[in-house]
Scaffold this motif. Structure first.
Motif, PDB file in Angstrom:
ATOM      1  N   LYS A 180      17.101  36.679  -3.693  1.00 19.53           N
ATOM      2  CA  LYS A 180      18.086  37.692  -4.092  1.00 19.53           C
ATOM      3  C   LYS A 180      17.900  38.126  -5.543  1.00 19.53           C
ATOM      4  CE  LYS A 180      22.102  36.343  -1.372  1.00 19.53           C
ATOM      5  NZ  LYS A 180      23.485  35.888  -1.472  1.00 19.53           N
ATOM      6  N   ASN A 181      17.745  37.173  -6.440  1.00 28.67           N
ATOM      7  CA  ASN A 181      17.709  37.455  -7.877  1.00 28.67           C
ATOM      8  C   ASN A 181      16.545  38.334  -8.301  1.00 28.67           C
ATOM      9  OD1 ASN A 181      19.922  35.823  -7.987  1.00 28.67           O
ATOM     10  ND2 ASN A 181      18.807  34.040  -8.755  1.00 28.67           N
ATOM     11  N   LYS A 236      20.567  43.342  -5.501  1.00 27.16           N
ATOM     12  CA  LYS A 236      20.304  41.894  -5.509  1.00 27.16           C
ATOM     13  C   LYS A 236      21.260  41.148  -4.580  1.00 27.16           C
ATOM     14  CE  LYS A 236      18.558  41.801 -10.238  1.00 27.16           C
ATOM     15  NZ  LYS A 236      18.650  41.158 -11.546  1.00 27.16           N
ATOM     16  N   GLN A 295      18.560  45.350  -1.625  1.00 33.81           N
ATOM     17  CA  GLN A 295      17.605  44.741  -2.554  1.00 33.81           C
ATOM     18  C   GLN A 295      17.847  45.236  -3.975  1.00 33.81           C
ATOM     19  OE1 GLN A 295      13.502  45.774  -1.590  1.00 33.81           O
ATOM     20  NE2 GLN A 295      13.583  47.606  -2.841  1.00 33.81           N
ATOM     21  N   HIS A 338      15.471  41.133  -6.721  1.00 33.09           N
ATOM     22  CA  HIS A 338      15.589  42.361  -5.918  1.00 33.09           C
ATOM     23  C   HIS A 338      15.024  42.163  -4.519  1.00 33.09           C
ATOM     24  CE1 HIS A 338      17.026  44.738  -9.296  1.00 33.09           C
ATOM     25  NE2 HIS A 338      16.098  44.160 -10.027  1.00 33.09           N
TER      26      HIS A 338
END
Length: 193
Positions: free
Chosen positions: A117-118, A169, A166, A120
């Motif tokens: 996630k972090n 995030k 995305q 993108h």
């Protein structure tokens, strides 16, 4: 978990670079698989991989992905020994029905990049805002555009949702990449929310 299989096109230089990444990644994956099959722990395998030759393109994150991929392959095959490239191709090579280069090409594994996630959705591959291409950026200087084949326009609404998730995030997207297709895997419940 949903997986989309999408055919792509890119430049000859881009295909050669992807092939070289897959070649080096396959070496790491095969080594990691054999060590994990022998019962060596993931942490120890990660330390052993750092000393492998001819894997300069494979950065530490891709090595971690290879170790996780090896562990997953062992679970999928019920802890049976795996022949990379397939048993049928191995026998064909032993009988001389296919050349060494053909067999080595069939042994290449897909580049497996776990999403985060972090970053993108993924560290190395992003869906572009035009929703008709992806950007594979393994290093700061290397950037490969993967254009979607026209037959896959039906995925445009899904890619639109994934692009926005995305960008914010909010979703990890795992990719697999070979010389012809890109595979996207994502959690369908996150997209529906």
């Amino acid at each position: 978990m949903i997986t989309l299989k999408i055919k792509y096109k890119t430049t000859e230089k881009g295909l050669n670079l992807i092939r070289e990444y897959r070649k080096q990644y396959s070496s790491v994956l095969h080594y990691a698989y054999n060590r994990r099959y022998e019962g060596v722990g993931e942490t120890d395998v990660k330390h052993q991989i750092s000393s492998l030759n001819n894997t300069t393109l494979i950065r530490s994150y891709l090595k971690s992905c290879a170790v996780k991929n090896a562990t997953q392959l062992i679970k999928e095959n019920d802890k049976k020994q795996l022949i990379f490239g397939g048993k049928k191709n191995f026998i064909a090579r032993c009988k001389g029905k296919i050349t060494k280069d053909e067999f080595l090409d069939k042994r290449l594994s897909k580049l497996y990049i776990i999403g985060e996630k972090n970053y993108h959705g993924n560290r190395f591959i992003l869906i572009n805002d035009d929703l008709e291409s992806f950007t594979f950026k393994p290093t700061k200087k290397d950037k490969i555009i993967l254009s979607i084949d026209g037959r896959y326009k039906r995925y445009k609404s899904i890619l639109n949702k994934l692009y926005h998730l995305q960008k914010d995030k909010r979703i990890p997207i795992t990719y697999q990449l070979d010389n012809e297709y890109i595979y996207l895997s994502y959690d369908e419940s996150l997209v529906e929310q």
